[in-house]
Design a protein around this motif. Structure first.
Motif, PDB file in Angstrom:
ATOM      1  N   VAL A   1     -50.730  11.554   0.406  1.00 36.02           N
ATOM      2  CA  VAL A   1     -51.842  11.943  -0.409  1.00 36.02           C
ATOM      3  C   VAL A   1     -52.875  10.991  -0.478  1.00 36.02           C
ATOM      4  N   THR A   2     -52.857   9.366  -0.722  1.00 36.91           N
ATOM      5  CA  THR A   2     -52.916   7.831  -0.714  1.00 36.91           C
ATOM      6  C   THR A   2     -53.194   7.278   0.649  1.00 36.91           C
ATOM      7  N   ALA A   3     -51.999   7.332   1.006  1.00 33.42           N
ATOM      8  CA  ALA A   3     -52.233   7.127   2.530  1.00 33.42           C
ATOM      9  C   ALA A   3     -53.561   7.034   3.219  1.00 33.42           C
ATOM     10  N   SER A   4     -54.069   6.023   3.929  1.00 30.91           N
ATOM     11  CA  SER A   4     -54.853   5.611   4.983  1.00 30.91           C
ATOM     12  C   SER A   4     -54.711   6.808   6.279  1.00 30.91           C
ATOM     13  N   ALA A   5     -55.560   7.909   6.558  1.00 31.10           N
ATOM     14  CA  ALA A   5     -54.952   9.162   7.943  1.00 31.10           C
ATOM     15  C   ALA A   5     -54.167   9.132   7.029  1.00 31.10           C
ATOM     16  N   GLN A   6     -54.030   9.862   5.696  1.00 29.85           N
ATOM     17  CA  GLN A   6     -52.723  10.769   5.286  1.00 29.85           C
ATOM     18  C   GLN A   6     -51.506  10.248   6.689  1.00 29.85           C
ATOM     19  N   LEU A   7     -51.256   9.127   6.479  1.00 27.97           N
ATOM     20  CA  LEU A   7     -49.930   9.068   7.636  1.00 27.97           C
ATOM     21  C   LEU A   7     -49.393   7.886   7.990  1.00 27.97           C
ATOM     22  N   ASP A   8     -48.195   8.283   6.591  1.00 27.10           N
ATOM     23  CA  ASP A   8     -46.672   7.433   5.796  1.00 27.10           C
ATOM     24  C   ASP A   8     -46.086   7.146   7.557  1.00 27.10           C
ATOM     25  N   LEU A   9     -46.188   5.749   7.545  1.00 22.31           N
ATOM     26  CA  LEU A   9     -45.509   4.880   8.939  1.00 22.31           C
ATOM     27  C   LEU A   9     -43.551   4.294   8.048  1.00 22.31           C
ATOM     28  N   SER A  10     -43.482   4.483   7.087  1.00 21.41           N
ATOM     29  CA  SER A  10     -42.842   3.511   6.005  1.00 21.41           C
ATOM     30  C   SER A  10     -40.807   4.496   6.646  1.00 21.41           C
ATOM     31  N   ASN A  11     -41.433   5.524   7.169  1.00 17.02           N
ATOM     32  CA  ASN A  11     -40.090   6.348   7.540  1.00 17.02           C
ATOM     33  C   ASN A  11     -40.268   7.083   8.864  1.00 17.02           C
ATOM     34  N   PHE A  12     -39.055   6.959   9.405  1.00 18.87           N
ATOM     35  CA  PHE A  12     -38.901   7.467  10.615  1.00 18.87           C
ATOM     36  C   PHE A  12     -39.319   9.748  10.282  1.00 18.87           C
ATOM     37  N   ALA A  13     -39.095  10.282   9.044  1.00 22.03           N
ATOM     38  CA  ALA A  13     -39.713  11.097   8.578  1.00 22.03           C
ATOM     39  C   ALA A  13     -40.922  11.269   8.905  1.00 22.03           C
ATOM     40  N   GLY A  14     -41.881  10.644   8.072  1.00 23.74           N
ATOM     41  CA  GLY A  14     -42.688   9.673   7.789  1.00 23.74           C
ATOM     42  C   GLY A  14     -43.678  10.193   9.357  1.00 23.74           C
TER      43      GLY A  14
ATOM     44  N   GLY B   1     -46.506  12.633  11.387  1.00 24.19           N
ATOM     45  CA  GLY B   1     -47.830  12.720  11.498  1.00 24.19           C
ATOM     46  C   GLY B   1     -48.688  12.496  11.119  1.00 24.19           C
ATOM     47  N   SER B   2     -50.281  12.693  11.500  1.00 23.50           N
ATOM     48  CA  SER B   2     -51.690  11.528  10.121  1.00 23.50           C
ATOM     49  C   SER B   2     -51.707  12.782  10.277  1.00 23.50           C
ATOM     50  N   ARG B   3     -53.127  12.521   9.454  1.00 22.10           N
ATOM     51  CA  ARG B   3     -54.012  13.578   8.311  1.00 22.10           C
ATOM     52  C   ARG B   3     -53.184  15.409   7.783  1.00 22.10           C
ATOM     53  N   ARG B   4     -52.477  14.433   7.213  1.00 26.57           N
ATOM     54  CA  ARG B   4     -50.859  16.008   6.714  1.00 26.57           C
ATOM     55  C   ARG B   4     -52.018  16.410   5.151  1.00 26.57           C
ATOM     56  N   PRO B   5     -51.639  17.559   5.043  1.00 22.79           N
ATOM     57  CA  PRO B   5     -52.224  18.002   4.101  1.00 22.79           C
ATOM     58  C   PRO B   5     -51.579  17.794   2.565  1.00 22.79           C
ATOM     59  N   ASP B   6     -50.260  17.920   2.856  1.00 21.44           N
ATOM     60  CA  ASP B   6     -49.499  17.245   1.620  1.00 21.44           C
ATOM     61  C   ASP B   6     -47.956  16.967   1.641  1.00 21.44           C
ATOM     62  N   ALA B   7     -47.225  16.668   1.302  1.00 23.14           N
ATOM     63  CA  ALA B   7     -45.231  15.801   1.318  1.00 23.14           C
ATOM     64  C   ALA B   7     -44.891  16.658   2.693  1.00 23.14           C
ATOM     65  N   GLU B   8     -45.123  18.065   2.252  1.00 22.23           N
ATOM     66  CA  GLU B   8     -44.549  19.178   2.847  1.00 22.23           C
ATOM     67  C   GLU B   8     -44.714  19.410   4.389  1.00 22.23           C
ATOM     68  N   SER B   9     -46.579  19.162   4.478  1.00 28.37           N
ATOM     69  CA  SER B   9     -46.543  19.632   5.908  1.00 28.37           C
ATOM     70  C   SER B   9     -46.454  18.364   7.286  1.00 28.37           C
ATOM     71  N   ASN B  10     -46.218  18.514   8.235  1.00 31.98           N
ATOM     72  CA  ASN B  10     -46.527  18.300   9.521  1.00 31.98           C
ATOM     73  C   ASN B  10     -48.165  17.909   9.553  1.00 31.98           C
ATOM     74  N   GLY B  11     -48.683  16.962  10.125  1.00 30.65           N
ATOM     75  CA  GLY B  11     -49.799  17.041  10.554  1.00 30.65           C
ATOM     76  C   GLY B  11     -50.027  16.541  11.587  1.00 30.65           C
ATOM     77  N   THR B  12     -50.800  15.807  12.588  1.00 26.31           N
ATOM     78  CA  THR B  12     -51.681  15.374  13.870  1.00 26.31           C
ATOM     79  C   THR B  12     -50.447  14.337  14.476  1.00 26.31           C
ATOM     80  N   ASP B  13     -49.951  15.055  15.841  1.00 23.38           N
ATOM     81  CA  ASP B  13     -49.103  14.069  16.507  1.00 23.38           C
ATOM     82  C   ASP B  13     -48.933  12.525  16.749  1.00 23.38           C
TER      83      ASP B  13
ATOM     84  N   SER C   1     -38.526   9.489  21.019  1.00 27.29           N
ATOM     85  CA  SER C   1     -38.669   8.932  18.952  1.00 27.29           C
ATOM     86  C   SER C   1     -36.725   9.330  18.630  1.00 27.29           C
ATOM     87  N   PRO C   2     -35.598   8.928  19.280  1.00 23.31           N
ATOM     88  CA  PRO C   2     -34.548   9.322  18.312  1.00 23.31           C
ATOM     89  C   PRO C   2     -34.227   8.538  17.072  1.00 23.31           C
ATOM     90  N   GLU C   3     -34.256   8.833  16.175  1.00 22.87           N
ATOM     91  CA  GLU C   3     -33.731   8.424  15.278  1.00 22.87           C
ATOM     92  C   GLU C   3     -33.052   7.591  15.634  1.00 22.87           C
TER      93      GLU C   3
END
Ligand code: HEC
Length: 172
Positions: free
Chosen positions: A95-108, A112-124, A46-48
């Motif tokens: 916080v409001t995204a389904s499965a706390q997953l941001d698919l809008s950009n590379f970083a999101g 991953g998913s199920r992120r507690p907040d914008a600063e944290s990673n979640g499930t790969d 997954s290269p940027e």
């Protein structure tokens, strides 16, 4: 001097969708199933920005970048007519995204998913680079029709992406 212009607006051909199912359009671009394109990107780590390679639907070697993968996540009416964009539900606000997953950009996508907040990673969701064991593969290519937004997206959608690589010259 003022250029002479016709008062009648020139009729433009109806916009052809860039992405088409079924018959690959005549194009200098490679034609590949959307899921295979995402898979090749994942398998390449997954290269940027670095290009990654894949074999297209007709077997030719091609090269693309994440910039050409991203529309698959952010555009509506793409996976099938009337389909929602992934970001309609998996938007930038984790916080409001389904499965706390941001698919809008590379970083999101990488966070991953199920992120507690914008600063944290979640499930790969990228299966640590193993496409077929990734959550993304599950939700794109197998039947998750029971989850709203995921039904029908496993169609045999073919997209134009990347450019053919020059044929390797055989070493004498
Ligand atoms: C209508 C809203 C909606 C749309 C559109 C949508 N999703 Fe989802 N997605 C969800 C919901 C809700 C879940 C959580 C399902 C669950 O808990 O089982 C989910 C879960 C996921 C997951 C698994 C996350 C996890 O940790 O379980 C992935 C990966 C995913 N979606 C990818 C996508 C992709 C890629 C697209 C676009 C092709 C997309 N989604 C479009 C609502 C949506």
């Amino acid at each position: 001097m003022v250029a002479e212009r016709t008062p009648i607006p020139t009729l433009l051909p109806a916009n052809m969708p860039v992405i088409e199912g079924g018959e690959p359009a005549a194009s200098s671009q490679c034609q590949v199933a959307a899921a295979d394109l995402i898979g090749a990107w994942v398998e390449a780590g997954s290269p940027e920005t670095d290009p990654f390679q894949f074999a297209d639907a007709s077997g030719q070697n091609c090269e693309s970048t994440f910039a050409e993968v991203r529309p698959l996540f952010i555009e509506a009416n793409l996976w099938y007519s009337g389909s929602m964009s992934c970001v309609a539900c998996h938007g930038a606000d984790v916080v409001t995204a389904s499965a706390q997953l941001d698919l809008s950009n590379f970083a999101g996508i990488n966070a991953g998913s199920r992120r507690p907040d914008a600063e944290s990673n979640g499930t790969d969701i990228l299966g640590a680079g193993k496409w077929k064991s990734s959550l993304l593969y599950d939700f794109i290519t197998t039947s998750k029709a029971d989850v709203p937004g995921h039904g029908n997206i496993s169609s045999s959608l073919v997209v134009s992406s990347g450019l053919p690589l020059p044929e390797a010259t055989p070493t004498p």
